[in-house]
Design an enzyme around this catalytic site. Structure first.
Site, mmCIF file in Angstrom:
data_model
loop_
_atom_site.group_PDB
_atom_site.id
_atom_site.type_symbol
_atom_site.label_atom_id
_atom_site.label_comp_id
_atom_site.label_asym_id
_atom_site.label_seq_id
_atom_site.Cartn_x
_atom_site.Cartn_y
_atom_site.Cartn_z
ATOM 1 C CD GLU A 4 -1.140 -6.289 5.310
ATOM 2 O OE1 GLU A 4 -0.927 -6.546 4.111
ATOM 3 O OE2 GLU A 4 -1.216 -5.134 5.758
ATOM 4 C CB CYS A 20 -0.996 -0.049 1.156
ATOM 5 S SG CYS A 20 -2.470 0.925 0.793
ATOM 6 C CG HIS A 79 -3.507 -3.561 3.319
ATOM 7 N ND1 HIS A 79 -2.434 -3.120 4.051
ATOM 8 C CD2 HIS A 79 -4.183 -2.455 2.932
ATOM 9 C CE1 HIS A 79 -2.461 -1.796 4.115
ATOM 10 N NE2 HIS A 79 -3.519 -1.376 3.438
HETATM 11 N N1 GLN Z 1 -2.023 6.630 2.900
HETATM 12 C C1 GLN Z 1 -2.114 5.924 1.670
HETATM 13 C C2 GLN Z 1 -3.480 6.046 1.014
HETATM 14 O O1 GLN Z 1 -4.417 6.462 1.642
HETATM 15 C C3 GLN Z 1 -1.777 4.460 1.895
HETATM 16 C C4 GLN Z 1 -2.781 3.757 2.728
HETATM 17 C C5 GLN Z 1 -2.284 2.462 3.297
HETATM 18 O O2 GLN Z 1 -1.088 2.181 3.294
HETATM 19 N N2 GLN Z 1 -3.186 1.666 3.817
HETATM 20 O O3 GLN Z 1 -3.639 5.744 -0.140
#
Ligand code: GLN
Length: 554
Positions: free
Chosen positions: A520, A383, A518
Protein backbone atom coordinates in the site's frame (compact mmCIF):
# COMPACT_ATOMS: atom_id res chain seq x y z
CA UNK A 1 23.34 32.08 -12.39
CA UNK A 2 21.82 29.07 -10.68
CA UNK A 3 18.07 29.15 -10.28
CA UNK A 4 16.98 30.53 -6.96
CA UNK A 5 15.37 27.89 -4.79
CA UNK A 6 11.84 28.69 -3.65
CA UNK A 7 10.05 27.74 -0.45
CA UNK A 8 6.40 27.44 0.46
CA UNK A 9 5.55 27.01 4.14
CA UNK A 10 2.13 25.63 4.96
CA UNK A 11 0.71 26.27 8.42
CA UNK A 12 -2.68 25.48 9.88
CA UNK A 13 -4.97 27.40 12.18
CA UNK A 14 -8.11 27.05 14.27
CA UNK A 15 -8.35 23.25 14.40
CA UNK A 16 -6.37 20.20 13.49
CA UNK A 17 -7.69 17.72 10.91
CA UNK A 18 -8.86 20.34 8.43
CA UNK A 19 -6.79 18.86 5.66
CA UNK A 20 -3.44 20.63 5.78
CA UNK A 21 -1.55 17.61 4.46
CA UNK A 22 -3.89 17.17 1.51
CA UNK A 23 -3.85 20.90 0.78
CA UNK A 24 -0.03 20.94 0.81
CA UNK A 25 0.12 17.79 -1.34
CA UNK A 26 -2.38 19.28 -3.81
CA UNK A 27 -0.26 22.42 -4.19
CA UNK A 28 2.75 20.15 -4.74
CA UNK A 29 0.90 18.19 -7.40
CA UNK A 30 -0.21 21.32 -9.29
CA UNK A 31 3.23 22.89 -9.24
CA UNK A 32 4.88 19.65 -10.33
CA UNK A 33 2.43 19.43 -13.22
CA UNK A 34 3.58 22.90 -14.21
CA UNK A 35 7.00 21.39 -14.76
CA UNK A 36 8.66 22.55 -11.54
CA UNK A 37 10.99 20.18 -9.68
CA UNK A 38 9.12 19.93 -6.41
CA UNK A 39 9.84 18.29 -3.09
CA UNK A 40 7.89 18.29 0.14
CA UNK A 41 8.59 17.84 3.84
CA UNK A 42 6.74 17.64 7.13
CA UNK A 43 7.95 19.06 10.44
CA UNK A 44 6.16 17.56 13.43
CA UNK A 45 6.18 19.27 16.79
CA UNK A 46 6.17 16.21 19.07
CA UNK A 47 9.12 14.84 21.03
CA UNK A 48 9.18 11.32 19.61
CA UNK A 49 12.26 11.06 17.39
CA UNK A 50 9.95 9.57 14.75
CA UNK A 51 6.36 8.28 14.83
CA UNK A 52 7.55 4.63 14.69
CA UNK A 53 6.83 3.98 18.35
CA UNK A 54 3.47 5.76 18.39
CA UNK A 55 0.17 3.91 18.35
CA UNK A 56 -1.71 4.42 15.11
CA UNK A 57 -4.69 5.13 17.38
CA UNK A 58 -3.04 8.36 18.36
CA UNK A 59 -1.39 9.66 15.28
CA UNK A 60 -2.65 7.61 12.37
CA UNK A 61 -0.60 5.32 10.22
CA UNK A 62 3.18 5.19 10.21
CA UNK A 63 4.24 5.69 6.59
CA UNK A 64 7.43 3.82 5.68
CA UNK A 65 9.84 5.06 3.03
CA UNK A 66 12.32 3.13 0.86
CA UNK A 67 15.21 4.09 3.13
CA UNK A 68 13.37 2.63 6.12
CA UNK A 69 12.30 5.94 7.64
CA UNK A 70 9.12 5.67 9.69
CA UNK A 71 7.31 8.89 8.94
CA UNK A 72 4.14 10.84 9.41
CA UNK A 73 1.12 9.80 7.37
CA UNK A 74 1.25 13.08 5.45
CA UNK A 75 4.30 11.70 3.64
CA UNK A 76 1.82 9.19 2.24
CA UNK A 77 -0.30 12.01 0.83
CA UNK A 78 2.77 13.68 -0.66
CA UNK A 79 3.83 10.39 -2.28
CA UNK A 80 0.41 9.84 -3.80
CA UNK A 81 0.01 13.38 -5.16
CA UNK A 82 3.55 14.20 -6.26
CA UNK A 83 4.87 11.79 -8.87
CA UNK A 84 8.58 12.43 -9.22
CA UNK A 85 9.94 13.45 -5.84
CA UNK A 86 11.89 10.81 -3.93
CA UNK A 87 11.20 11.07 -0.25
CA UNK A 88 13.75 10.00 2.35
CA UNK A 89 14.10 10.37 6.11
CA UNK A 90 15.19 13.95 5.42
CA UNK A 91 11.63 14.79 4.37
CA UNK A 92 10.04 14.11 7.74
CA UNK A 93 11.43 15.33 11.03
CA UNK A 94 10.20 16.05 14.52
CA UNK A 95 11.09 18.26 17.45
CA UNK A 96 12.46 15.06 19.00
CA UNK A 97 14.90 14.56 16.12
CA UNK A 98 16.01 18.21 16.23
CA UNK A 99 16.68 18.13 19.98
CA UNK A 100 18.35 14.73 19.69
CA UNK A 101 20.75 16.15 17.08
CA UNK A 102 21.48 19.29 19.07
CA UNK A 103 21.98 17.46 22.37
CA UNK A 104 24.30 14.90 20.78
CA UNK A 105 26.32 17.72 19.26
CA UNK A 106 26.48 19.47 22.61
CA UNK A 107 27.80 16.29 24.31
CA UNK A 108 30.40 15.91 21.57
CA UNK A 109 31.64 19.40 22.31
CA UNK A 110 30.13 20.99 19.25
CA UNK A 111 29.05 24.10 21.15
CA UNK A 112 31.98 24.38 23.57
CA UNK A 113 31.79 27.51 25.64
CA UNK A 114 28.29 28.40 24.50
CA UNK A 115 24.93 28.30 26.24
CA UNK A 116 22.80 26.11 24.01
CA UNK A 117 19.40 27.71 23.47
CA UNK A 118 16.16 27.34 21.50
CA UNK A 119 17.07 30.47 19.57
CA UNK A 120 19.47 30.25 17.78
CA UNK A 121 20.61 26.61 18.21
CA UNK A 122 17.32 24.76 17.85
CA UNK A 123 16.05 27.14 15.17
CA UNK A 124 19.35 26.87 13.26
CA UNK A 125 19.07 23.08 13.37
CA UNK A 126 15.51 23.31 12.04
CA UNK A 127 16.76 25.50 9.19
CA UNK A 128 19.54 22.99 8.44
CA UNK A 129 16.94 20.23 8.32
CA UNK A 130 14.78 22.33 5.98
CA UNK A 131 17.76 22.86 3.65
CA UNK A 132 18.49 19.14 3.65
CA UNK A 133 14.86 18.31 2.92
CA UNK A 134 14.80 20.80 0.05
CA UNK A 135 17.83 19.04 -1.46
CA UNK A 136 18.12 19.48 -5.21
CA UNK A 137 14.52 20.54 -5.78
CA UNK A 138 13.69 23.95 -7.25
CA UNK A 139 10.73 24.35 -4.93
CA UNK A 140 10.26 22.90 -1.46
CA UNK A 141 6.85 22.78 0.17
CA UNK A 142 7.28 22.43 3.91
CA UNK A 143 4.31 21.67 6.12
CA UNK A 144 4.38 22.66 9.78
CA UNK A 145 2.54 20.08 11.88
CA UNK A 146 0.12 21.12 14.60
CA UNK A 147 -1.92 24.28 14.83
CA UNK A 148 -0.68 27.85 15.14
CA UNK A 149 -0.98 28.76 18.81
CA UNK A 150 0.41 25.46 20.12
CA UNK A 151 3.41 25.98 22.39
CA UNK A 152 5.19 23.09 20.67
CA UNK A 153 5.14 24.62 17.20
CA UNK A 154 6.82 27.88 18.18
CA UNK A 155 10.45 26.98 17.32
CA UNK A 156 9.35 25.78 13.87
CA UNK A 157 7.40 28.97 13.25
CA UNK A 158 10.32 31.09 14.42
CA UNK A 159 12.63 29.19 12.06
CA UNK A 160 10.34 29.71 9.05
CA UNK A 161 9.93 33.37 9.99
CA UNK A 162 13.72 33.79 9.85
CA UNK A 163 13.94 31.98 6.51
CA UNK A 164 12.15 34.78 4.68
CA UNK A 165 14.96 37.15 5.61
CA UNK A 166 17.65 34.51 4.96
CA UNK A 167 16.46 33.47 1.50
CA UNK A 168 14.89 36.71 0.31
CA UNK A 169 11.21 37.67 0.54
CA UNK A 170 10.64 36.91 -3.14
CA UNK A 171 11.63 33.28 -2.60
CA UNK A 172 9.42 32.42 0.35
CA UNK A 173 5.66 32.12 0.52
CA UNK A 174 3.51 31.49 3.58
CA UNK A 175 0.26 29.61 3.01
CA UNK A 176 -2.11 29.39 5.96
CA UNK A 177 -5.05 26.99 6.08
CA UNK A 178 -7.94 27.98 8.33
CA UNK A 179 -11.53 27.09 8.92
CA UNK A 180 -14.50 29.27 7.95
CA UNK A 181 -17.52 27.57 9.49
CA UNK A 182 -21.04 28.09 8.26
CA UNK A 183 -23.29 28.75 11.23
CA UNK A 184 -26.77 27.63 10.27
CA UNK A 185 -28.52 29.56 13.06
CA UNK A 186 -27.07 32.82 11.73
CA UNK A 187 -27.16 31.71 8.10
CA UNK A 188 -23.61 33.01 7.78
CA UNK A 189 -20.04 32.04 7.13
CA UNK A 190 -18.02 33.10 10.16
CA UNK A 191 -14.62 34.67 9.62
CA UNK A 192 -13.66 35.32 13.25
CA UNK A 193 -11.71 32.08 13.86
CA UNK A 194 -9.63 32.89 10.76
CA UNK A 195 -9.01 36.44 11.94
CA UNK A 196 -7.80 35.14 15.30
CA UNK A 197 -5.56 32.54 13.83
CA UNK A 198 -3.91 35.01 11.45
CA UNK A 199 -3.55 37.48 14.30
CA UNK A 200 -1.64 34.83 16.20
CA UNK A 201 0.65 34.21 13.24
CA UNK A 202 1.30 37.91 12.77
CA UNK A 203 2.13 38.27 16.48
CA UNK A 204 5.07 35.95 15.94
CA UNK A 205 6.13 37.83 12.86
CA UNK A 206 4.61 35.81 10.03
CA UNK A 207 2.30 37.58 7.62
CA UNK A 208 0.60 34.89 5.52
CA UNK A 209 0.58 35.52 1.76
CA UNK A 210 -2.18 33.10 0.90
CA UNK A 211 -5.15 32.01 2.95
CA UNK A 212 -6.87 28.75 2.20
CA UNK A 213 -10.25 28.79 3.89
CA UNK A 214 -11.73 25.39 4.51
CA UNK A 215 -15.50 25.57 4.46
CA UNK A 216 -18.50 23.59 3.33
CA UNK A 217 -19.26 26.11 0.55
CA UNK A 218 -17.49 28.55 -1.73
CA UNK A 219 -16.66 31.84 -0.10
CA UNK A 220 -18.49 34.71 -1.78
CA UNK A 221 -16.36 37.64 -2.92
CA UNK A 222 -17.46 39.90 -0.06
CA UNK A 223 -16.45 37.30 2.54
CA UNK A 224 -13.03 36.91 0.90
CA UNK A 225 -12.63 40.66 0.93
CA UNK A 226 -13.62 40.91 4.57
CA UNK A 227 -11.09 38.21 5.50
CA UNK A 228 -8.47 39.94 3.38
CA UNK A 229 -9.10 43.26 5.09
CA UNK A 230 -8.87 41.91 8.62
CA UNK A 231 -5.92 39.64 7.87
CA UNK A 232 -3.94 42.07 5.73
CA UNK A 233 -4.04 39.75 2.72
CA UNK A 234 -5.24 40.96 -0.71
CA UNK A 235 -8.72 39.56 -1.45
CA UNK A 236 -7.46 37.69 -4.51
CA UNK A 237 -5.07 35.77 -2.29
CA UNK A 238 -7.90 34.37 -0.17
CA UNK A 239 -9.10 31.03 -1.54
CA UNK A 240 -11.90 28.67 -0.63
CA UNK A 241 -11.00 25.10 0.14
CA UNK A 242 -14.39 23.45 0.01
CA UNK A 243 -15.27 19.94 1.12
CA UNK A 244 -15.08 17.56 -1.82
CA UNK A 245 -16.16 13.96 -2.06
CA UNK A 246 -12.74 12.59 -2.97
CA UNK A 247 -9.40 13.98 -1.80
CA UNK A 248 -8.18 13.64 -5.38
CA UNK A 249 -10.61 16.40 -6.40
CA UNK A 250 -8.75 18.93 -4.25
CA UNK A 251 -6.02 19.78 -6.80
CA UNK A 252 -8.48 20.12 -9.66
CA UNK A 253 -10.63 22.35 -7.49
CA UNK A 254 -7.63 24.49 -6.51
CA UNK A 255 -6.68 24.76 -10.18
CA UNK A 256 -10.18 26.03 -11.02
CA UNK A 257 -9.72 28.66 -8.33
CA UNK A 258 -6.35 29.51 -9.94
CA UNK A 259 -4.47 28.97 -6.70
CA UNK A 260 -1.39 27.59 -8.45
CA UNK A 261 -1.37 30.54 -10.84
CA UNK A 262 -1.32 32.96 -7.93
CA UNK A 263 1.45 30.99 -6.21
CA UNK A 264 3.80 31.03 -9.22
CA UNK A 265 3.01 34.68 -9.82
CA UNK A 266 3.91 35.55 -6.21
CA UNK A 267 7.11 33.52 -6.35
CA UNK A 268 8.10 34.92 -9.72
CA UNK A 269 8.27 31.51 -11.40
CA UNK A 270 7.50 31.37 -15.11
CA UNK A 271 5.74 28.17 -16.11
CA UNK A 272 3.08 26.88 -18.47
CA UNK A 273 -0.33 25.83 -17.13
CA UNK A 274 -0.45 22.46 -15.42
CA UNK A 275 -1.32 19.41 -17.47
CA UNK A 276 -4.17 17.87 -15.52
CA UNK A 277 -5.58 15.56 -18.18
CA UNK A 278 -4.49 12.25 -16.60
CA UNK A 279 -5.39 13.39 -13.14
CA UNK A 280 -8.85 14.60 -14.21
CA UNK A 281 -9.50 11.33 -16.03
CA UNK A 282 -8.68 9.46 -12.81
CA UNK A 283 -10.98 11.72 -10.77
CA UNK A 284 -13.74 11.12 -13.33
CA UNK A 285 -13.37 7.37 -12.79
CA UNK A 286 -13.75 7.84 -9.06
CA UNK A 287 -16.81 10.03 -9.60
CA UNK A 288 -18.51 7.74 -12.07
CA UNK A 289 -17.59 4.11 -11.38
CA UNK A 290 -19.17 1.42 -13.53
CA UNK A 291 -19.80 -0.95 -10.65
CA UNK A 292 -18.83 -1.59 -7.07
CA UNK A 293 -17.21 -4.15 -4.85
CA UNK A 294 -17.16 -4.46 -1.08
CA UNK A 295 -13.99 -5.44 0.71
CA UNK A 296 -14.13 -6.63 4.30
CA UNK A 297 -11.14 -5.15 6.09
CA UNK A 298 -10.58 -7.23 9.21
CA UNK A 299 -8.77 -5.39 11.96
CA UNK A 300 -8.84 -4.22 15.51
CA UNK A 301 -8.54 -0.51 14.89
CA UNK A 302 -11.94 -0.59 13.36
CA UNK A 303 -13.01 2.82 14.45
CA UNK A 304 -9.85 4.62 13.46
CA UNK A 305 -9.52 4.72 9.72
CA UNK A 306 -6.43 6.91 9.68
CA UNK A 307 -4.40 3.95 10.89
CA UNK A 308 -5.11 2.30 7.53
CA UNK A 309 -4.82 5.43 5.43
CA UNK A 310 -2.51 4.14 2.70
CA UNK A 311 -4.40 0.89 2.63
CA UNK A 312 -7.76 2.52 2.00
CA UNK A 313 -6.22 4.76 -0.66
CA UNK A 314 -4.56 1.77 -2.36
CA UNK A 315 -7.95 0.02 -2.46
CA UNK A 316 -9.44 3.10 -4.13
CA UNK A 317 -6.59 3.04 -6.68
CA UNK A 318 -7.24 -0.65 -7.33
CA UNK A 319 -10.88 0.30 -7.92
CA UNK A 320 -9.93 3.04 -10.39
CA UNK A 321 -7.92 0.50 -12.40
CA UNK A 322 -10.95 -1.80 -12.51
CA UNK A 323 -13.63 0.88 -13.03
CA UNK A 324 -15.34 0.08 -9.77
CA UNK A 325 -16.03 1.86 -6.53
CA UNK A 326 -14.51 0.02 -3.58
CA UNK A 327 -16.62 0.02 -0.43
CA UNK A 328 -14.66 -0.80 2.68
CA UNK A 329 -16.51 -2.69 5.34
CA UNK A 330 -14.54 -2.59 8.57
CA UNK A 331 -15.00 -5.89 10.36
CA UNK A 332 -13.93 -6.08 13.98
CA UNK A 333 -11.76 -9.15 14.39
CA UNK A 334 -12.62 -9.44 18.09
CA UNK A 335 -16.25 -9.80 17.13
CA UNK A 336 -15.33 -12.55 14.63
CA UNK A 337 -13.44 -14.23 17.46
CA UNK A 338 -16.59 -14.22 19.56
CA UNK A 339 -18.41 -15.66 16.58
CA UNK A 340 -20.75 -12.68 16.29
CA UNK A 341 -19.92 -11.32 12.87
CA UNK A 342 -18.41 -13.98 10.63
CA UNK A 343 -21.68 -13.59 8.74
CA UNK A 344 -20.65 -10.06 7.81
CA UNK A 345 -17.90 -11.63 5.73
CA UNK A 346 -20.49 -13.50 3.71
CA UNK A 347 -21.65 -10.20 2.29
CA UNK A 348 -18.27 -9.08 0.97
CA UNK A 349 -16.51 -9.64 -2.35
CA UNK A 350 -13.03 -9.88 -0.88
CA UNK A 351 -11.38 -10.18 2.53
CA UNK A 352 -8.34 -8.14 3.48
CA UNK A 353 -6.34 -8.62 6.67
CA UNK A 354 -3.94 -5.72 6.99
CA UNK A 355 -0.72 -5.30 8.98
CA UNK A 356 -0.77 -5.00 12.72
CA UNK A 357 0.87 -5.69 16.05
CA UNK A 358 -0.25 -7.28 19.29
CA UNK A 359 -2.42 -10.21 20.20
CA UNK A 360 -5.87 -8.66 20.36
CA UNK A 361 -8.24 -10.02 17.75
CA UNK A 362 -5.70 -12.43 16.28
CA UNK A 363 -7.92 -15.52 16.36
CA UNK A 364 -10.66 -13.59 14.56
CA UNK A 365 -8.25 -12.68 11.78
CA UNK A 366 -7.22 -16.33 11.49
CA UNK A 367 -10.90 -17.28 11.19
CA UNK A 368 -11.33 -14.68 8.45
CA UNK A 369 -8.39 -16.19 6.53
CA UNK A 370 -9.89 -19.67 6.91
CA UNK A 371 -13.26 -18.43 5.74
CA UNK A 372 -11.76 -16.85 2.61
CA UNK A 373 -9.65 -19.93 1.86
CA UNK A 374 -12.41 -22.48 2.23
CA UNK A 375 -15.20 -20.39 0.69
CA UNK A 376 -13.11 -19.31 -2.31
CA UNK A 377 -13.47 -15.64 -1.48
CA UNK A 378 -10.55 -13.45 -2.69
CA UNK A 379 -8.12 -12.91 0.17
CA UNK A 380 -5.33 -10.40 0.53
CA UNK A 381 -3.11 -10.68 3.61
CA UNK A 382 -0.64 -7.91 4.22
CA UNK A 383 2.26 -8.44 6.62
CA UNK A 384 0.44 -9.68 9.75
CA UNK A 385 -2.40 -10.73 7.42
CA UNK A 386 0.06 -12.91 5.51
CA UNK A 387 1.56 -14.37 8.68
CA UNK A 388 -1.87 -15.32 9.99
CA UNK A 389 -2.84 -16.90 6.66
CA UNK A 390 0.24 -19.10 7.07
CA UNK A 391 -0.76 -19.94 10.66
CA UNK A 392 -4.26 -20.86 9.51
CA UNK A 393 -2.95 -23.02 6.68
CA UNK A 394 -0.52 -24.79 9.02
CA UNK A 395 -3.25 -25.53 11.58
CA UNK A 396 -5.92 -26.67 9.18
CA UNK A 397 -4.04 -28.13 6.22
CA UNK A 398 -0.77 -29.36 7.73
CA UNK A 399 -2.03 -30.88 11.01
CA UNK A 400 0.07 -28.46 13.00
CA UNK A 401 -2.67 -27.89 15.54
CA UNK A 402 -0.62 -25.59 17.73
CA UNK A 403 0.74 -23.50 14.90
CA UNK A 404 1.07 -19.84 15.81
CA UNK A 405 3.29 -16.83 15.51
CA UNK A 406 5.98 -16.49 18.16
CA UNK A 407 4.77 -12.91 18.50
CA UNK A 408 1.74 -14.28 20.38
CA UNK A 409 3.10 -17.58 21.76
CA UNK A 410 6.82 -16.93 22.33
CA UNK A 411 7.25 -20.42 23.87
CA UNK A 412 4.96 -22.15 21.36
CA UNK A 413 6.04 -25.52 19.94
CA UNK A 414 4.92 -24.88 16.38
CA UNK A 415 6.04 -21.37 15.57
CA UNK A 416 5.45 -21.29 11.85
CA UNK A 417 6.07 -17.56 12.16
CA UNK A 418 9.10 -16.73 14.25
CA UNK A 419 11.28 -13.79 15.07
CA UNK A 420 13.79 -12.85 12.41
CA UNK A 421 17.36 -13.72 13.34
CA UNK A 422 18.54 -10.12 13.12
CA UNK A 423 15.80 -9.04 15.54
CA UNK A 424 16.77 -11.39 18.36
CA UNK A 425 19.50 -9.23 19.86
CA UNK A 426 17.61 -5.97 19.44
CA UNK A 427 16.59 -4.30 22.68
CA UNK A 428 15.65 -0.80 21.51
CA UNK A 429 12.12 -0.29 20.27
CA UNK A 430 12.45 2.65 17.90
CA UNK A 431 13.58 2.18 14.30
CA UNK A 432 14.73 -1.40 14.84
CA UNK A 433 12.38 -3.55 12.75
CA UNK A 434 13.16 -4.80 9.26
CA UNK A 435 12.33 -1.51 7.64
CA UNK A 436 12.23 -0.11 4.14
CA UNK A 437 12.73 -1.43 0.65
CA UNK A 438 14.11 -4.90 -0.05
CA UNK A 439 14.25 -6.69 -3.39
CA UNK A 440 12.00 -9.67 -3.95
CA UNK A 441 12.25 -12.38 -6.59
CA UNK A 442 8.83 -13.30 -8.05
CA UNK A 443 8.22 -16.85 -9.23
CA UNK A 444 6.77 -16.59 -12.72
CA UNK A 445 5.21 -20.03 -13.19
CA UNK A 446 3.96 -22.97 -11.16
CA UNK A 447 2.42 -26.13 -12.55
CA UNK A 448 2.39 -24.67 -16.04
CA UNK A 449 0.46 -21.55 -14.97
CA UNK A 450 1.60 -18.02 -14.26
CA UNK A 451 1.54 -17.37 -10.52
CA UNK A 452 -0.88 -14.79 -9.17
CA UNK A 453 2.06 -12.67 -8.10
CA UNK A 454 3.59 -12.72 -11.58
CA UNK A 455 0.21 -12.12 -13.24
CA UNK A 456 -0.06 -8.96 -11.16
CA UNK A 457 3.50 -7.63 -11.41
CA UNK A 458 4.42 -8.97 -14.86
CA UNK A 459 8.04 -9.00 -13.76
CA UNK A 460 10.35 -11.16 -11.70
CA UNK A 461 12.32 -8.50 -9.83
CA UNK A 462 10.41 -6.17 -7.57
CA UNK A 463 11.16 -3.96 -4.60
CA UNK A 464 8.73 -3.46 -1.74
CA UNK A 465 8.69 -1.72 1.64
CA UNK A 466 8.75 -3.61 4.91
CA UNK A 467 8.02 -3.04 8.58
CA UNK A 468 8.11 -6.21 10.65
CA UNK A 469 10.01 -8.29 13.22
CA UNK A 470 8.63 -11.74 12.45
CA UNK A 471 8.79 -13.92 9.35
CA UNK A 472 7.83 -17.37 8.02
CA UNK A 473 9.92 -20.02 9.75
CA UNK A 474 11.87 -21.79 6.97
CA UNK A 475 11.74 -25.08 8.92
CA UNK A 476 8.06 -25.33 8.03
CA UNK A 477 8.37 -24.29 4.41
CA UNK A 478 8.50 -27.79 2.97
CA UNK A 479 5.40 -29.02 4.79
CA UNK A 480 3.49 -25.84 3.88
CA UNK A 481 4.53 -26.20 0.23
CA UNK A 482 3.75 -29.93 0.12
CA UNK A 483 0.21 -29.17 1.25
CA UNK A 484 -0.28 -26.58 -1.46
CA UNK A 485 0.82 -23.19 -0.15
CA UNK A 486 3.00 -21.73 -2.88
CA UNK A 487 5.89 -19.42 -2.06
CA UNK A 488 5.77 -17.12 -5.07
CA UNK A 489 8.05 -14.38 -3.83
CA UNK A 490 11.24 -14.56 -1.82
CA UNK A 491 14.17 -12.48 -0.70
CA UNK A 492 17.65 -13.90 -0.66
CA UNK A 493 20.29 -12.36 1.55
CA UNK A 494 23.35 -11.89 -0.65
CA UNK A 495 25.82 -12.46 2.17
CA UNK A 496 24.34 -15.37 4.05
CA UNK A 497 22.26 -16.95 1.28
CA UNK A 498 19.29 -17.17 3.71
CA UNK A 499 15.90 -16.90 2.13
CA UNK A 500 12.91 -15.07 3.49
CA UNK A 501 9.39 -15.79 2.33
CA UNK A 502 7.92 -12.64 0.85
CA UNK A 503 4.78 -13.79 -1.00
CA UNK A 504 2.56 -16.84 -0.54
CA UNK A 505 -0.47 -17.83 -2.58
CA UNK A 506 -2.90 -20.70 -3.17
CA UNK A 507 -2.77 -21.91 -6.79
CA UNK A 508 -6.26 -23.44 -6.92
CA UNK A 509 -8.04 -20.52 -5.30
CA UNK A 510 -9.57 -17.62 -7.28
CA UNK A 511 -7.22 -15.16 -5.55
CA UNK A 512 -5.54 -15.89 -2.24
CA UNK A 513 -2.30 -14.04 -1.66
CA UNK A 514 -0.30 -12.86 1.31
CA UNK A 515 2.77 -10.67 1.29
CA UNK A 516 5.26 -9.92 4.03
CA UNK A 517 5.72 -6.34 2.79
CA UNK A 518 3.37 -3.37 2.61
CA UNK A 519 2.39 -2.78 -1.02
CA UNK A 520 0.00 0.00 0.00
CA UNK A 521 2.93 2.38 0.53
CA UNK A 522 3.82 2.31 -3.17
CA UNK A 523 0.35 2.73 -4.63
CA UNK A 524 -0.50 6.02 -6.32
CA UNK A 525 -3.76 7.04 -7.97
CA UNK A 526 -1.99 7.42 -11.32
CA UNK A 527 -0.09 4.15 -10.89
CA UNK A 528 -2.18 1.79 -8.77
CA UNK A 529 -0.23 -1.02 -7.13
CA UNK A 530 -0.42 -4.27 -9.16
CA UNK A 531 -1.45 -6.42 -6.19
CA UNK A 532 -4.35 -4.12 -5.36
CA UNK A 533 -5.34 -4.09 -9.02
CA UNK A 534 -5.25 -7.91 -9.03
CA UNK A 535 -7.16 -8.25 -5.76
CA UNK A 536 -9.95 -5.87 -6.79
CA UNK A 537 -10.16 -7.53 -10.21
CA UNK A 538 -10.66 -10.89 -8.48
CA UNK A 539 -13.23 -9.41 -6.10
CA UNK A 540 -15.08 -7.94 -9.08
CA UNK A 541 -15.04 -11.23 -10.98
CA UNK A 542 -15.72 -13.66 -8.15
CA UNK A 543 -17.77 -11.43 -5.93
CA UNK A 544 -21.46 -11.39 -5.20
CA UNK A 545 -22.10 -8.71 -7.78
CA UNK A 546 -20.01 -10.34 -10.51
CA UNK A 547 -19.54 -13.77 -12.03
CA UNK A 548 -20.21 -16.85 -9.90
CA UNK A 549 -17.16 -17.77 -7.82
CA UNK A 550 -14.58 -20.03 -9.39
CA UNK A 551 -14.22 -23.31 -7.62
CA UNK A 552 -10.85 -24.01 -6.11
CA UNK A 553 -9.29 -26.63 -3.93
CA UNK A 554 -9.06 -24.32 -0.91
N1 GLN B 1 3.57 -7.88 14.00
C1 GLN B 1 4.13 -8.52 12.86
C2 GLN B 1 5.64 -8.44 12.81
O1 GLN B 1 6.23 -7.68 13.52
C3 GLN B 1 3.54 -7.91 11.59
C4 GLN B 1 3.95 -6.50 11.39
C5 GLN B 1 3.08 -5.76 10.41
O2 GLN B 1 2.00 -6.21 10.05
N2 GLN B 1 3.54 -4.61 9.97
O3 GLN B 1 6.27 -9.15 12.07
Amino acid sequence: MAKQKKYIFVTGGVLSSIGKGIAAASIGMLLEQRGIKVTMAKMDPYLNVDPGTMSPFQHGEVFVLDDGAETDLDLGHYSRFVQNAEFTRKNSFTTGRIYDTVIRRERAGGYLGKTVQVIPHITDEIKRHIDEAAGEADLAIIEVGGTVGDIESLPFLEAIRQIRADKGAENVLYVHLTLVPYIAAAGELKTKPTQHSVKELREIGIQPDILLCRSDRKLPKDVKEKIGLFCNVPGDQVFSAIDVSSIYEVPTYFAEEKLDEKIVERLGIWTSSPDLSKWSAMVEKIRKPKGEVTIGVVGKYTDWRDSYKSLSEALIHGGVANDVKVNMLYVDSEEIEKGTNLDLLRSVDGVLVPGGFGERGIEGKIKAAEFARTENVPYFGICLGMQLAVVEFARNRCELKEANSAEFRPEGRESVIHMMEAQKSVTEKGGTMRLGAYPCQVLSKFGGHATKAYTAYKKEQISERHRHRFEVNNQYRSVLEERGLLVSGKYQDRNTGTELVEIVELPGHPWYLGCQFHPEFLSKPLSPHPLFVGFIKAAKECGKGGQPGLKGIG
